[in-house]
Scaffold this active site. Sequence first.
Site, PDB file in Angstrom:
ATOM      1  N   ASN A  91       0.747  -0.898  -0.050  1.00  0.00           N
ATOM      2  CA  ASN A  91       0.082   0.089  -0.065  1.00  0.00           C
ATOM      3  C   ASN A  91       0.814   0.736  -0.060  1.00  0.00           C
ATOM      4  OD1 ASN A  91      -1.485   2.105   0.462  1.00  0.00           O
ATOM      5  ND2 ASN A  91      -2.887   1.348   1.957  1.00  0.00           N
ATOM      6  N   LYS A 139       0.804   3.655   2.570  1.00  0.00           N
ATOM      7  CA  LYS A 139       1.034   3.646   4.416  1.00  0.00           C
ATOM      8  C   LYS A 139       3.011   4.290   4.136  1.00  0.00           C
ATOM      9  CE  LYS A 139      -1.524  -0.114   5.358  1.00  0.00           C
ATOM     10  NZ  LYS A 139      -1.716  -1.887   5.962  1.00  0.00           N
ATOM     11  N   ASP A 165      -1.149  -3.260  10.099  1.00  0.00           N
ATOM     12  CA  ASP A 165      -1.895  -4.095   9.931  1.00  0.00           C
ATOM     13  C   ASP A 165      -3.003  -2.825  10.282  1.00  0.00           C
ATOM     14  OD1 ASP A 165      -3.074  -6.394   8.627  1.00  0.00           O
ATOM     15  OD2 ASP A 165      -5.078  -6.450   9.934  1.00  0.00           O
ATOM     16  N   SER A 166      -3.776  -2.609   9.144  1.00  0.00           N
ATOM     17  CA  SER A 166      -4.825  -1.523  10.340  1.00  0.00           C
ATOM     18  C   SER A 166      -6.037  -1.426   9.557  1.00  0.00           C
ATOM     19  CB  SER A 166      -4.283  -0.012   9.246  1.00  0.00           C
ATOM     20  OG  SER A 166      -3.509  -0.013   8.624  1.00  0.00           O
ATOM     21  N   PHE A 207      -6.694   8.367   2.178  1.00  0.00           N
ATOM     22  CA  PHE A 207      -6.875   7.492   1.587  1.00  0.00           C
ATOM     23  C   PHE A 207      -7.767   6.514   2.288  1.00  0.00           C
ATOM     24  CE2 PHE A 207      -4.977   3.751   4.007  1.00  0.00           C
ATOM     25  CZ  PHE A 207      -4.394   4.417   4.881  1.00  0.00           C
ATOM     26  N   GLY A 208      -7.859   5.929   1.122  1.00  0.00           N
ATOM     27  CA  GLY A 208      -9.308   4.605   1.917  1.00  0.00           C
ATOM     28  C   GLY A 208     -10.368   5.505   2.280  1.00  0.00           C
ATOM     29  N   TYR A 209     -10.666   5.255   3.780  1.00  0.00           N
ATOM     30  CA  TYR A 209     -12.065   4.539   4.503  1.00  0.00           C
ATOM     31  C   TYR A 209     -12.008   6.569   4.724  1.00  0.00           C
ATOM     32  CZ  TYR A 209     -12.827   0.409   4.240  1.00  0.00           C
ATOM     33  OH  TYR A 209     -13.559  -0.639   3.872  1.00  0.00           O
ATOM     34  N   LYS A 237      -3.622  14.802  10.117  1.00  0.00           N
ATOM     35  CA  LYS A 237      -4.127  13.444  10.617  1.00  0.00           C
ATOM     36  C   LYS A 237      -2.670  12.760  10.520  1.00  0.00           C
ATOM     37  CE  LYS A 237      -4.622   9.529   7.649  1.00  0.00           C
ATOM     38  NZ  LYS A 237      -5.049   8.306   6.865  1.00  0.00           N
ATOM     39  N   ARG A 240      -1.962   5.336  12.602  1.00  0.00           N
ATOM     40  CA  ARG A 240      -1.083   5.048  12.570  1.00  0.00           C
ATOM     41  C   ARG A 240      -0.012   6.559  13.092  1.00  0.00           C
ATOM     42  NH1 ARG A 240      -2.618   4.685   7.371  1.00  0.00           N
ATOM     43  NH2 ARG A 240      -2.622   2.811   7.937  1.00  0.00           N
TER      44      ARG A 240
END
Length: 198
Positions: free
Chosen positions: A13, A16, A73-74, A152-154, A175, A181
């Site tokens: 990813n 990340k 891992d998230s 990114f993502g959600y 963020k 993270r």
Amino acid sequence: MAAKLKIVLGTSNSHKVHEINEIAREYNVEFILPDCGGFNPDENGSTFEENAEIKAKEASRVSKTGEYFMADDSGLCVDYLNGGPGIHSARYDTTPEKRIEKLLDALKDDKKRTAHFVCALCLCDKEGKVLHKEKGTVEGKISYSKKGLNGFGYDPVFLVEDKNKTMAELTEEEKNTLSHRGRALKCMLEWVKVNFKI
Ligand code: ITT
């Protein structure tokens, strides 16, 4: 200044990798990708911690170079979905857009919207021995629609607790200061700093 300590990051990813190196900026550490063809671990653990360990160990196994290996891992845990999508966040649907649509649909008609992000980190050596683990979380709520373009993502549907903004409306620096993270990685980097004397 001594050369940066290189830690191989077991991930495919790119978001990340970017976030982790931004968070690590103030430390004498650089995260690099595994030196191998592709990185496809079998993420068959039942917790974030187990999957982080699987990925860190797999990175140490497949990378041709590197002394230290870390994995993240998230995922997003939504209370109404009993903690889902959780460890399945990356596989909840086929694209990031579809994953968000599916989530908003699952919560339609004013369902309970509280949620949190989790990040589990695992650091191991080249023999695959676990050296240290950390975990970070951030609380929030799922919004009714997407807002913001960062992250990114959600991130576009995650309203950060005590801020009137989604994670995607925050700057990268904001963020990283409060994210799952950012919290986990700062603890990990402090451990690395003390134990590796960097
Ligand atoms: P690797 O396993 O290769 O590291 P991945 O994306 O598959 O990459 P995970 O299994 O850890 O990683 O799943 C993480 C998913 O959780 C990610 O794809 C997003 O959908 C979500 N997620 C994690 N952190 C996030 C963040 O900071 N913002 C938004 N969504 C996040």
